[in-house]
Write an enzyme that holds these catalytic residues in place. Structure first.
Site, short mmCIF file in Angstrom:
data_model
loop_
_atom_site.label_atom_id
_atom_site.label_comp_id
_atom_site.label_asym_id
_atom_site.label_seq_id
_atom_site.Cartn_x
_atom_site.Cartn_y
_atom_site.Cartn_z
N SER A 292 36.14 0.92 -44.93
CA SER A 292 36.10 2.15 -44.28
C SER A 292 36.99 2.37 -42.71
CB SER A 292 35.07 2.45 -44.36
OG SER A 292 34.48 3.94 -43.74
N ASP A 303 50.53 -0.94 -40.58
CA ASP A 303 51.80 0.21 -40.97
C ASP A 303 53.39 -0.08 -39.81
OD1 ASP A 303 50.99 1.36 -43.78
OD2 ASP A 303 49.76 2.87 -42.46
N LYS A 317 37.10 1.11 -48.57
CA LYS A 317 36.40 1.74 -49.49
C LYS A 317 37.80 3.09 -48.29
CE LYS A 317 32.44 5.04 -47.83
NZ LYS A 317 32.96 5.58 -46.62
#
Length: 465
Positions: A292, A303, A317
């Site tokens: 999450s 990234d 999640k």
């Protein structure tokens, strides 16, 4: 940025609450009054049939709550759920690290509620509870086969009140009762320390409202202590408030770049960084328990290449839930969006793949299985059961052969083990010996400081930076 996010979150809750207030009548009826009327009539008809004819009758409150839970279950979304008033408050407290109880982390292993570890300085730690202990009853109510939620309801309570727990300790083969006085417990979101060669270690266990503040304060102290590189441990972080994760992620995402995209039923939102990178080479530890909001942070680091992910595939999640207050004091936790990382990678049901996959160390599996002996072993016996005996004695530090032959050093090791554990000092392995041996091995495995291969890999990586 975080203040704006909290205001936005509060506003969305307010708007949802107003919708819920209308939902009890006109809002739904205006869209499809005939269907609402039919469904309501059907529900009440079923209730009256059960109330009149069922052997035990029917409790209206329980019936209506069951109908609500059943309706949400029918969505097939495990993250959308109804929270009664008590469960709602417990949920809010747990997210922010505020607990009233004894202070333990729990997991369900088979039919048993098992202690993962007591919280530092908690009543549970003071009472001597430890990892691997099973809570089999609370105040005389059996918890074998029950859920963690039921266990929490029985164990938690007002500060100063007492609870009697029946504990089963497998490594000692015994059960005992312990009386613990409940207390207010705040679980810090961060735990940090200096390692070697200017490497700081920071474990972030959740994303409560104070998580970002605690994170940046810890980083500042680590820098003051000489940290020039950082291990950020998210292996047991299952999430929390998205706003907190976004604020911390700003330390790893250049200003103006997207941290996260949120895809709702009606729109696509983007959350951009307004911070500046931390400036510390970072290795982020992740596991199958990283989920999450923790995946939002880990995904942001990956990234933009401001750190490296080390460990195993994360949970996956990638949905966002909001809390909708209900007039009775409960709430509905409802999935309102799916998120993508700043580079628009999907996380839900996929997870994040580490840049460096490192499996956690596992002690020898066969030694975790209790020794089973179908015979009384003694001098002269040969077989795999003798080899199993030798391997377990060796684990416990006894000098023995490892060839499957019961002779020489094995005989001496058996005699010494029997002497150390109050058994008959004869070169014979019977049922009592095997039970004592299995208990000793279980205790050794539970207490052992096994190597942390993932942390070791992170330290090696950072030393090269």
């Amino acid at each position: 940025m975080v203040a704006r996010l909290w205001r936005s979150f509060a506003a969305s809750l307010l708007a949802l609450f107003l919708t819920a207030a209308l939902w009890t009548g006109p809002a739904y009826a205006a869209s499809d009054p005939a269907h609402w009327g039919d469904a309501s009539a059907e529900l009440w008809m079923v209730y009256h049939v059960v109330q009149r004819y069922h052997v035990n009758g029917a409790d209206l409150d329980a019936f209506l709550e069951g109908a609500v839970r059943g309706g949400l279950d029918a969505l097939g979304d495990p993250y959308t759920e109804y929270l009664g008033p008590q469960d709602y408050q417990s949920f809010l407290d747990s997210v922010d690290g505020n607990l009233t109880g004894i202070g333990v982390y729990l997991e369900k292993v088979g039919d048993y509620i098992t202690i993962v570890r007591p919280i530092r300085s908690s009543p549970a730690e003071a009472a001597g509870l430890r990892a691997g202990d099973r809570i089999v009853a609370a105040d005389g109510v059996s918890l074998v086969g029950e859920s963690i939620e039921k266990t929490q309801q029985l164990v938690r309570g007002e500060p100063g009140t007492k609870v009697v727990l029946t504990i089963e300790r497998p490594d000692e083969g015994r059960r005992f009762d312990v009386t613990i006085t409940r207390a207010f417990i705040h679980v810090p979101q961060v735990d940090y320390r200096m390692l070697e060669d200017g490497i700081g270690y920071l474990e972030l266990s959740g994303f409560g409202q104070q998580a970002a503040e605690e994170f940046f304060a810890a980083v500042a102290e680590l820098k003051e202590a000489g940290a020039t590189r950082l291990v950020l441990d998210l292996r047991y972080n299952s999430g929390g408030w998205v706003a907190s994760a976004l604020e911390i992620a700003e330390a790893y995402v250049p200003a103006g770049e997207p941290i996260m995209f949120e895809i709702t039923r009606d729109e696509r939102r983007v959350y951009r960084s307004e911070g500046s990178p931390l400036g510390l080479p970072t290795a982020v530890l992740v596991s199958e328990y990283t989920a999450s909001a923790a995946e939002i942070l880990a995904g942001a680091v990956q990234d933009y290449g401001t750190g490296v992910l080390i460990g195993t595939q994360t949970f996956g999640k990638g949905t966002v839930q909001e809390l909708v207050d209900l007039p009775g004091g409960g709430a509905v936790k409802v999935t309102t969006a799916e998120y993508l990382t700043g580079r628009q990678r999907r996380v839900h049901q996929v997870g994040l793949t580490p840049d460096l996959v490192v499996e956690p160390y596992q002690p020898p599996v066969h030694l975790q299985t209790p020794l089973v002996a179908d015979r009384v072993m003694t001098t002269g016996h040969v077989g795999l059961d003798v080899l199993g005996l030798q391997e377990r004695l060796a684990l416990l530090g006894y000098r023995t052969d490892r060839d499957g032959y019961f002779k020489g050093q094995t005989t001496l090791a058996v005699l010494q083990f029997a002497r150390d554990h109050g058994l008959n000092e004869v070169p014979m392995v019977d049922k009592a010996f095997v039970e004592a041996l299995n208990a000793a091995v279980a205790a050794k495995l539970a207490a052992a400081e096994w190597p942390d291969t993932q942390l070791e890999a992170a330290i090696r990586y950072l030393k090269e930076k």
